[in-house]
Design an enzyme around this catalytic site. Structure first.
Site, PDB file in Angstrom:
ATOM      1  N   LYS A  13       0.837  -1.210   0.000  1.00  0.00           N
ATOM      2  CA  LYS A  13       0.000   0.000   0.000  1.00  0.00           C
ATOM      3  C   LYS A  13       0.869   1.256   0.000  1.00  0.00           C
ATOM      4  O   LYS A  13       0.671   2.158  -0.814  1.00  0.00           O
ATOM      5  CB  LYS A  13      -0.913  -0.050   1.232  1.00  0.00           C
ATOM      6  CG  LYS A  13      -1.788   1.173   1.410  1.00  0.00           C
ATOM      7  CD  LYS A  13      -3.003   0.858   2.246  1.00  0.00           C
ATOM      8  CE  LYS A  13      -2.750   0.842   3.749  1.00  0.00           C
ATOM      9  NZ  LYS A  13      -2.490   2.196   4.306  1.00  0.00           N
ATOM     10  N   SER A 159       7.140   9.775  11.466  1.00  0.00           N
ATOM     11  CA  SER A 159       6.034   9.530  10.536  1.00  0.00           C
ATOM     12  C   SER A 159       6.519   9.595   9.101  1.00  0.00           C
ATOM     13  O   SER A 159       6.983  10.627   8.623  1.00  0.00           O
ATOM     14  CB  SER A 159       4.929  10.568  10.755  1.00  0.00           C
ATOM     15  OG  SER A 159       4.059  10.579   9.633  1.00  0.00           O
ATOM     16  N   GLN A 161       4.628   9.425   6.604  1.00  0.00           N
ATOM     17  CA  GLN A 161       3.690  10.256   5.832  1.00  0.00           C
ATOM     18  C   GLN A 161       4.142  11.714   5.871  1.00  0.00           C
ATOM     19  O   GLN A 161       4.141  12.397   4.853  1.00  0.00           O
ATOM     20  CB  GLN A 161       2.281  10.118   6.402  1.00  0.00           C
ATOM     21  CG  GLN A 161       1.727   8.715   6.237  1.00  0.00           C
ATOM     22  CD  GLN A 161       0.326   8.573   6.800  1.00  0.00           C
ATOM     23  OE1 GLN A 161      -0.201   9.467   7.432  1.00  0.00           O
ATOM     24  NE2 GLN A 161      -0.264   7.417   6.569  1.00  0.00           N
ATOM     25  N   ASP A 307       1.879  -0.584  12.197  1.00  0.00           N
ATOM     26  CA  ASP A 307       0.585  -1.128  11.759  1.00  0.00           C
ATOM     27  C   ASP A 307       0.353  -2.558  12.256  1.00  0.00           C
ATOM     28  O   ASP A 307      -0.748  -3.094  12.116  1.00  0.00           O
ATOM     29  CB  ASP A 307       0.485  -1.076  10.228  1.00  0.00           C
ATOM     30  CG  ASP A 307       0.420   0.364   9.726  1.00  0.00           C
ATOM     31  OD1 ASP A 307       0.035   1.266  10.509  1.00  0.00           O
ATOM     32  OD2 ASP A 307       0.764   0.605   8.555  1.00  0.00           O
ATOM     33  N   LYS A 336      -4.643   6.618  14.445  1.00  0.00           N
ATOM     34  CA  LYS A 336      -4.679   5.856  13.191  1.00  0.00           C
ATOM     35  C   LYS A 336      -6.143   5.831  12.703  1.00  0.00           C
ATOM     36  O   LYS A 336      -6.940   6.662  13.098  1.00  0.00           O
ATOM     37  CB  LYS A 336      -4.113   4.453  13.422  1.00  0.00           C
ATOM     38  CG  LYS A 336      -2.610   4.470  13.707  1.00  0.00           C
ATOM     39  CD  LYS A 336      -1.825   4.971  12.521  1.00  0.00           C
ATOM     40  CE  LYS A 336      -0.324   4.984  12.783  1.00  0.00           C
ATOM     41  NZ  LYS A 336       0.413   5.615  11.691  1.00  0.00           N
ATOM     42  N   ARG A 340      -6.814   2.899  17.880  1.00  0.00           N
ATOM     43  CA  ARG A 340      -6.440   1.475  17.965  1.00  0.00           C
ATOM     44  C   ARG A 340      -5.981   1.077  19.361  1.00  0.00           C
ATOM     45  O   ARG A 340      -6.133  -0.081  19.753  1.00  0.00           O
ATOM     46  CB  ARG A 340      -5.329   1.153  16.956  1.00  0.00           C
ATOM     47  CG  ARG A 340      -5.819   1.138  15.542  1.00  0.00           C
ATOM     48  CD  ARG A 340      -4.732   0.746  14.544  1.00  0.00           C
ATOM     49  NE  ARG A 340      -5.287   0.809  13.199  1.00  0.00           N
ATOM     50  CZ  ARG A 340      -4.581   0.931  12.082  1.00  0.00           C
ATOM     51  NH1 ARG A 340      -3.267   0.979  12.149  1.00  0.00           N
ATOM     52  NH2 ARG A 340      -5.173   0.980  10.913  1.00  0.00           N
ATOM     53  N   ARG A 382      -7.308  -2.825   9.954  1.00  0.00           N
ATOM     54  CA  ARG A 382      -6.277  -3.603  10.670  1.00  0.00           C
ATOM     55  C   ARG A 382      -6.863  -4.281  11.909  1.00  0.00           C
ATOM     56  O   ARG A 382      -6.429  -5.380  12.275  1.00  0.00           O
ATOM     57  CB  ARG A 382      -5.084  -2.723  11.025  1.00  0.00           C
ATOM     58  CG  ARG A 382      -4.466  -2.047   9.802  1.00  0.00           C
ATOM     59  CD  ARG A 382      -2.975  -2.228   9.684  1.00  0.00           C
ATOM     60  NE  ARG A 382      -2.515  -1.648   8.433  1.00  0.00           N
ATOM     61  CZ  ARG A 382      -2.370  -2.311   7.282  1.00  0.00           C
ATOM     62  NH1 ARG A 382      -2.595  -3.607   7.226  1.00  0.00           N
ATOM     63  NH2 ARG A 382      -1.977  -1.707   6.187  1.00  0.00           N
TER      64      ARG A 382
HETATM   65  C1  S3P Z   1       2.338   4.959   6.118  1.00  0.00           C
HETATM   66  C2  S3P Z   1       3.002   5.280   7.258  1.00  0.00           C
HETATM   67  C3  S3P Z   1       2.515   4.939   8.596  1.00  0.00           C
HETATM   68  C4  S3P Z   1       1.474   3.832   8.568  1.00  0.00           C
HETATM   69  C5  S3P Z   1       0.467   4.011   7.476  1.00  0.00           C
HETATM   70  C6  S3P Z   1       1.123   4.150   6.114  1.00  0.00           C
HETATM   71  C7  S3P Z   1       2.898   5.436   4.837  1.00  0.00           C
HETATM   72  O1  S3P Z   1       1.957   6.090   9.162  1.00  0.00           O
HETATM   73  O2  S3P Z   1       0.818   3.724   9.797  1.00  0.00           O
HETATM   74  O3  S3P Z   1      -0.404   2.901   7.440  1.00  0.00           O
HETATM   75  O4  S3P Z   1       2.517   4.924   3.777  1.00  0.00           O
HETATM   76  O5  S3P Z   1       3.727   6.350   4.875  1.00  0.00           O
HETATM   77  P1  S3P Z   1       2.888   7.181   9.876  1.00  0.00           P
HETATM   78  O6  S3P Z   1       4.196   7.180   9.180  1.00  0.00           O
HETATM   79  O7  S3P Z   1       2.187   8.494   9.750  1.00  0.00           O
HETATM   80  O8  S3P Z   1       2.998   6.693  11.297  1.00  0.00           O
END
Ligand code: S3P
Length: 424
Positions: A13, A159, A161, A307, A336, A340, A382
């Site tokens: 993903k 993070s 993201q 995750d 999340k 969770r 999840r």
């Molecule tokens: C992800 C990073 C994680 C993860 C999410 C997908 C990504 O989040 O929990 O399911 O694709 O960068 P964070 O990095 O914000 O913790």
């Protein structure tokens, strides 16, 4: 229960989101094989189309084609960009849009509208983007991008993201971006960027991306999703006999902390036939039944298995009776797709397991009796998959309030799980 069989999990993903977005920024036609076709990645593909990027259909066994439009490929969207349930879509798009000179509005479903965005809007504002958000800095919000300044940012959370959003802003804005994290989070973006010839340096927990002149078009095979594989491996470990083989799994060390914790619990997953694709290491993984020991997981391990905490908590409930497993530094689980942390504890308790939280720590005691009861998933994929796996324990009767959420990341989860389970 006997667990025996072979499964090839769907595409990763995280890597699918990134590959779609980087393909959009590239200079031409890109073909991505085995891209994940699921709710979250469809949200990214649809948003890109709304922004004027040519993205083919995600789905089936075929490949998706993206026609890149160079480093500033988007045009003003008609209407709002709906990120549905996907935090990755929302945050990564914000980064991409920060360097474009028009206004765009983003929203999401109820779950996404409660998730914090300040962690990315604050640094994007510091770079020069204008962002107006609903109370509490959450979706829906509007972003107007423009010329950006270089950024050196210390993120209070580890993070991927946030890190990726800021790197994307740097790519579109043509400026260098450095991000310092408390612990290095998953580095899929960095690996893809290096593959495309971008200069990426890492010093301690600081990662710096220099802006390239252009990004070349690329083709590639997306590795299978480690997080999806984890559920099938866990089913193999909880079974009474057998062997579960999961093929084509990405095993990037910044992502595969689950395997290291399993090993400490006494479940060694065999790694066979290693390969590399799109700069990512991968392998076939083989899980066999194991008697589980309780475990202590420390805060610095959490980003590499964030995750998988719900699943590890379910496994910990099957560890030696009366011994408590401890997961420290899991506060991020509150923000999340659902809370969770609270839901893992309350659902385990509903199944007869002694589980509780104290601040950012989760405690789970090993139980001898099989889990029986009803699980509230709050529409979180999840949680649904972790508790479905716990429900494969002999004598268990675990009822999920809703199982449709698996479509977010692993639409064929129940088919694949059933394919490896056989009555003993
Ligand atoms: C992800 C990073 C994680 C993860 C999410 C997908 C990504 O989040 O929990 O399911 O694709 O960068 P964070 O990095 O914000 O913790």
């Amino acid at each position: 229960m006997i667990a025996r069989g072979e499964v090839t999990v769907p595409g990763d993903k995280s890597i699918t989101h990134r590959a779609l977005l980087l393909a959009a920024l590239s200079g031409g036609r890109c073909t991505l094989r085995s891209a994940l076709a699921a709710g979250d990645t469809r949200a990214t593909a649809a948003a890109l189309r709304r922004l004027g990027v040519q993205v083919g259909r995600l789905g089936g066994r075929g490949a998706v084609t993206v026609v890149g439009g160079g480093l500033r490929p988007c045009r003003p969207p008609a209407g709002v960009l709906d990120c549905h349930n996907s935090g990755t879509t929302a945050r990564l798009l914000l980064g991409l849009l920060a360097g474009h000179g028009f206004e765009a509005r983003l929203t999401g479903d109820r779950s996404l509208r409660r998730r914090p965005m300040a962690r990315v809007t604050e640094p994007l504002r510091a770079m020069g983007a204008a962002i107006t958000a609903a109370a509490g800095e959450r979706l829906p919000l509007a972003i107007r991008g423009g010329p950006l300044a270089p950024l050196a940012w210390r993120s209070p959370v580890a993070s991927a993201q946030v890190k990726t959003a800021l790197f994307f802003a740097g790519l579109v804005g043509g400026v260098a971006v450095s991000v310092t994290e408390p612990v290095i989070s998953r580095d899929h973006t960095e690996r893809l960027l290096r593959l495309l010839g971008v200069r990426v340096t890492v010093e301690g927990t600081t990662t710096t991306v220099e802006p390239p002149e252009t990004l070349p078009a690329f083709d590639g095979e997306i590795p299978g999703d480690f997080s999806s594989a984890a559920y099938l491996l866990a089913a193999g470990i909880l079974a009474e006999s057998g062997e579960v083989v999961v093929r084509n799994v990405g095993i990037n060390p910044t992502r595969a902390g689950f395997l290291r914790v399993l090993e400490r619990m006494g479940a060694v997953v065999e790694v066979r036939g290693r390969w590399v694709s799109l700069g990512e290491p991968g392998a076939t993984l083989v899980a066999r039944p194991a008697a589980l020991a309780p475990v202590v997981v420390e805060p610095e391990e959490i980003p590499s298995l964030v995750d998988e905490v719900p699943l590890l908590a379910c496994l910990a409930s099957r560890a030696e009776r009366g011994w408590t497993s401890v997961f420290r530094g899991v506060g991020e689980l509150r923000v999340k797709e659902s809370d969770r942390l609270a839901l893992v504890a309350s659902n385990l308790a509903a199944l007869g397991v002694a589980a509780r939280t104290e601040g950012d720590t989760l405690f789970v005691e090993g139980a001898a009796a099989p889990p029986r009861g009803r699980v509230a998933t709050a529409g979180d994929h999840r949680l649904a998959m972790a508790f479905a796996v716990l429900g494969t324990v002999p004598g268990a009767a675990v009822e999920l309030d809703d199982d449709r959420s698996v479509a977010i990341s692993y639409p064929d989860f129940f088919r694949d799980l059933a394919s490896v389970l056989h009555a003993s």
